[in-house]
Write an enzyme that holds these catalytic residues in place. Structure first.
Site, PDB file in Angstrom:
ATOM      1  CB  SER A 191      -0.879   0.020   1.256  1.00  0.00           C
ATOM      2  OG  SER A 191      -0.112   0.395   2.399  1.00  0.00           O
ATOM      3  CG  ASP A 192       1.293   5.909  -1.225  1.00  0.00           C
ATOM      4  OD1 ASP A 192       2.250   6.064  -0.449  1.00  0.00           O
ATOM      5  OD2 ASP A 192       1.069   6.660  -2.189  1.00  0.00           O
ATOM      6  CB  CYS A 193       2.840   5.846   3.695  1.00  0.00           C
ATOM      7  SG  CYS A 193       4.443   5.132   3.226  1.00  0.00           S
ATOM      8  CB  ALA A 251      -2.989   3.413   1.058  1.00  0.00           C
TER       9      ALA A 251
END
Length: 817
Positions: A291-293, A295
């Site tokens: 995931s993006d941070c 997310a």
């Protein structure tokens, strides 16, 4: 995917651990004390080793590994691991996995990606990726890294000129972006330029981001955390998805990052269609998905997509849920059906279904695997306890994660004895990499205007020079974002001073925002010198992650400063722009007192030298814009509107050179040189392409719509046998040698059904001496290069005339039913 050779595997555990405390020793597993574990046996398949490792973990240990900062497991000799490291245009300490606190103090900082893309040279891109991968491994070998997974490249389409992160991307064209992804990934991971060398081992791990349709950070109250990107199947098929498909299928990237935003209502990190059906199954992705941070947290906290934190955990880990069903028959045989393939397994009476997935001799490659942040660490156990999440979903994710770490050689014993173990500190900031950084800046810088051949300036000891502007003496501005400490620092001012000793400098503005300008002082300086170079533009206070621009103009009083100086100067001035996104400089384009304009993006640590060499004629510029430069009025278009194609009824102008129908400041692919080049179609091996008339051919009564046929129904053999070669002659008519990118486009004779106004289908760079000419060959696949996406997202071929276009030259190709 099919199930083959299913068996129950009984594994023995032997536990021991040796802690390594030497900070210069890179972390690794499987030393003499732990090498008896099966996961340490290098002769076994990676998937089997990963399954063995996962089978030895407790539930708490498993959950601890689902986040980017994965802690050590001392009892198995497994060190801590950091999944988050950055290497967008050089190894950087922008993530927590890299440290420049030892013998290595910095790394080569190449130009920001948007400028590198302007070279239109995919071999240059490969060499940059190769250099970054080498330096990354050197930093690890020096004990200054706790991770070898780098979250780059950013291959989102630069759809809107206001996007603060557009600078990180290769631009607005899907073909350019896809080829950049392939070149960078192959270079960084240790593959050859052509691909196919890697048989498991990775020099470093690349991660293509942000999957998908992510290109808005913060605009008029809408943030990337809550944005729901409404994207048509047509735009997904021919704009947003192709770069990621190329990254996976051709680049063989070992990582993908899912984005913050939703796509058509579904969070990207919880989208079964994106993560499993498309990436894993259609494209054959074999790697990890991060995931993006934070997310995962926003799926509950900001988007409200999940009612409870545990539901968000289940949403992402089951987004890639294995498409299987099962049943027991009367003979206690388990029927497992995976993607339509049925296998029978005879099981002991007391076996638990959860245990089956520890034992199957297969690799289950689905779903999101690791969370940047700590949300999974906090809420996964309660999801299991509430029986919302089966443990085998955690095992599946961990198998993907440990497989990548094994491929990196981190479970093969002492890394100094491994294939990349001889890469040392002398490979960082090496002379070869410094030359490459300079070449990348030289090849990317774009000459936008050169009235009366104002450039290059004369080399004379007697001339005087004024260098004015807030970006003239800032080494940091050269680097752009996601940059670590560079090997060297030479500003444009310092580089220009090496050519002209009698140089006077003034910043002109207090900052790039230019709320306060010393216009009178700058005017006085300009009056007293022979030549003036203005170095203006943007910096990271104006465009960056989480900060989109509100307009397309130069900030504050920059334009006022420029116009005042050029009126006072003795001769037409040189204007240099440092910026990632485009700026409406129509005033400068048509001002006769501005003789030349150079766009230098954020040109990296060697950008100051490259600029000076171009300004004084030691290098012939050849870069071409990888993005359209729009007029300021474009800001009337909502940034949240994801449509690529124009719509005449509402006045929507469309986006990018492929569909935008409004006025332009500068076009995609535009770029001048100190030489003039001409083109000629010397040979095209196919002038007509005949499609077989079948029952599925779409014959349309409406004369405004052409007959077409889906590419998928033509077949691979048809497409391969219809490939043809286009040979383009190129001549340098100038007095200087130069490197020149040749761009080949295709356009349809009638722009209907949402077809692009024109579409880039090939590009190559050629180096030509003065008056020299050469030939370039392009191989085209008609099913790929002469097709378009229809409204249903299917690639189709329409009958009619298409034109090959290079420069002002056109060549017709007919598709006949």
């Amino acid at each position: 995917m099919t199930l083959q050779n299913l068996s129950l595997v009984t594994l023995l555990c032997f536990i021991s651990f040796l802690i390594r405390v030497n900070s210069t020793q890179p972390p690794f597993s499987c030393d003499a004390a732990t090498q008896s574990y099966l996961f340490c046996h290098t002769s076994l398949p990676v998937s089997q080793r990963a399954r063995d490792l996962v089978s030895r973990l407790t539930l708490d240990e498993k959950i601890s590994q689902l986040v980017n900062s994965a802690p050590a497991i001392p009892r198995l000799g497994i060190p801590a691991y950091q999944w988050w490291s950055e290497a967008l245009h050089g190894v950087a300490n922008a993530g927590p996995g890299i440290f420049f606190n030892g013998s290595i103090k910095g790394a080569t900082s190449f130009p920001q990606v948007i400028l590198t893309a302007a070279s239109f040279d995919n071999y240059l891109w490969y060499r940059i990726g190769q250099a970054i991968g080498t330096e990354a491994r050197a930093v690890y070998n020096a004990g200054q890294a706790i991770g070898m997974t780098f979250w780059a490249p950013n291959i989102n389409i630069f759809r809107d000129p206001r996007w603060g992160r557009g600078q990180e991307t290769p631009g607005e064209d899907p073909l350019v972006t896809g080829k950049y992804a392939v070149s960078y990934v192959r270079g960084l991971q240790g593959d050859t330029f052509e691909g196919g060398k890697l048989k498991g081992h990775l020099q470093a791990s690349a991660c293509c981001k942000h999957f998908t349709a992510y290109d808005l950070d913060r605009w008029q109250g809408t943030t990337r955390y809550i944005f729901d990107a409404r994207v048509t199947s047509q735009d997904l098929a021919d704009t947003y998805q192709p770069p990621f498909q190329s990254c996976v299928e051709q680049g063989r990237a070992s990582g993908i990052m899912c984005a913050y935003n939703r796509v058509n209502g579904v969070p990207s990190c919880a989208d079964y269609n994106l993560l499993t059906k498309i990436a894993r199954r259609q494209w054959g992705f074999h790697g990890y998905i991060t995931s993006d941070c934070d997310a995962v947290s926003i799926i509950h906290d900001d988007q409200g997509y999940a009612k409870l934190p545990e539901d968000a955990v289940v949403a992402v880990l089951k987004a890639g849920m294995l498409n299987f069903s099962y049943a027991f028959d009367r003979n206690k045989r388990l029927h497992v059906i995976v993607f339509g393939s049925t296998t029978l397994i005879t099981l002991p009476v007391d076996v638990e279904l959860t245990d089956i997935f520890h034992c199957l001799n297969i690799t289950i490659l689905t779903g999101m695997d690791v969370n940047c942040g700590n949300y999974l660490q906090k809420h996964t156990k309660s999801a299991v306890q509430q029986k919302k999440l089966p443990e085998y979903e955690i095992d599946r994710a961990l198998q993907n994660l440990f497989s990548v770490r094994i491929r990196l050689g981190l479970f093969n014993g002492d890394p100094k004895t491994q294939p990349f173990g001889n890469i040392g500190a002398d490979n960082v900031c090496s002379p070869a990499h410094q030359v490459l950084a300079l070449r990348a800046a030289q090849d990317g810088i774009v000459l936008l205007k050169n009235s009366g051949k104002r450039l290059p300036l004369p080399k004379s000891k007697s001339i005087s020079l004024a260098v004015i502007g807030p970006n003239a003496n800032s080494a940091q501005t050269l680097l752009g974002n996601y940059a670590g400490p560079s090997c060297r620092s030479i500003t444009p001012l310092q580089a220009l001073q090496s050519y002209v000793k009698n140089t006077v400098y003034h910043p002109g503005c207090d900052t790039v925002a230019c709320s306060s300008a010393s216009i009178d002082k700058a005017v006085d300086i300009a009056k007293g010198v022979d030549h003036v170079v203005l170095i203006m533009g943007l910096d990271q206070t104006q465009e960056r992650e989480d900060h989109d621009r509100l307009d397309l103009l130069l900030p504050g009083k920059q334009q006022e400063l420029i116009t005042s100086v050029v009126k006072a100067a003795k001769k037409p001035v040189v204007l240099v722009l440092l910026c990632g996104g485009p700026v409406d400089i129509s005033f400068a384009k048509y001002d006769h007192n501005i003789g030349s304009i150079l766009w230098a993006g954020y040109p990296g640590e060697a950008g100051g030298i490259a600029l000076a060499e171009i300004i004084f004629g030691d290098h012939n510029p050849g870069g071409r814009l990888p993005i359209t430069w729009y007029p300021h009025d474009f800001v009337k278009v909502a940034m949240t509107d994801m449509r690529m194609r124009s719509e005449s009824t509402s006045g929507y102008p469309g986006r990018t050179y492929r569909f935008y129908e409004g006025q332009k400041v500068f076009e995609f692919g535009y770029g001048l040189s100190y030489s003039k080049y001409s083109y000629k179609f010397n040979c095209v091996t196919r002038k007509k392409l005949y499609l077989n008339a079948t029952s599925t051919l779409k014959m349309v009564e409406n004369q405004d719509v052409a007959a077409y046929q889906p590419v998928s129904e033509l077949g691979t053999e048809f497409c391969d046998t219809r490939k043809f070669t286009v040979t383009v002659g190129v001549k340098n008519h100038g007095e200087m040698a130069g490197k020149h990118p040749v761009l080949l486009f295709v356009k349809h004779s009638k722009n209907k059904n949402g077809s692009p106004l024109k579409q880039l289908v090939g590009f190559q760079s050629v180096i030509l001496n003065a008056k020299e000419k050469a030939e370039i060959d392009f191989e085209l696949n008609p099913c790929q290069h002469l097709s378009m996406a229809n409204e249903d997202g299917l690639m189709v071929m329409e009958e009619g005339t298409h034109f090959l276009v290079v420069g002002d030259e056109e060549y017709p190709i007919s598709i006949v039913v």
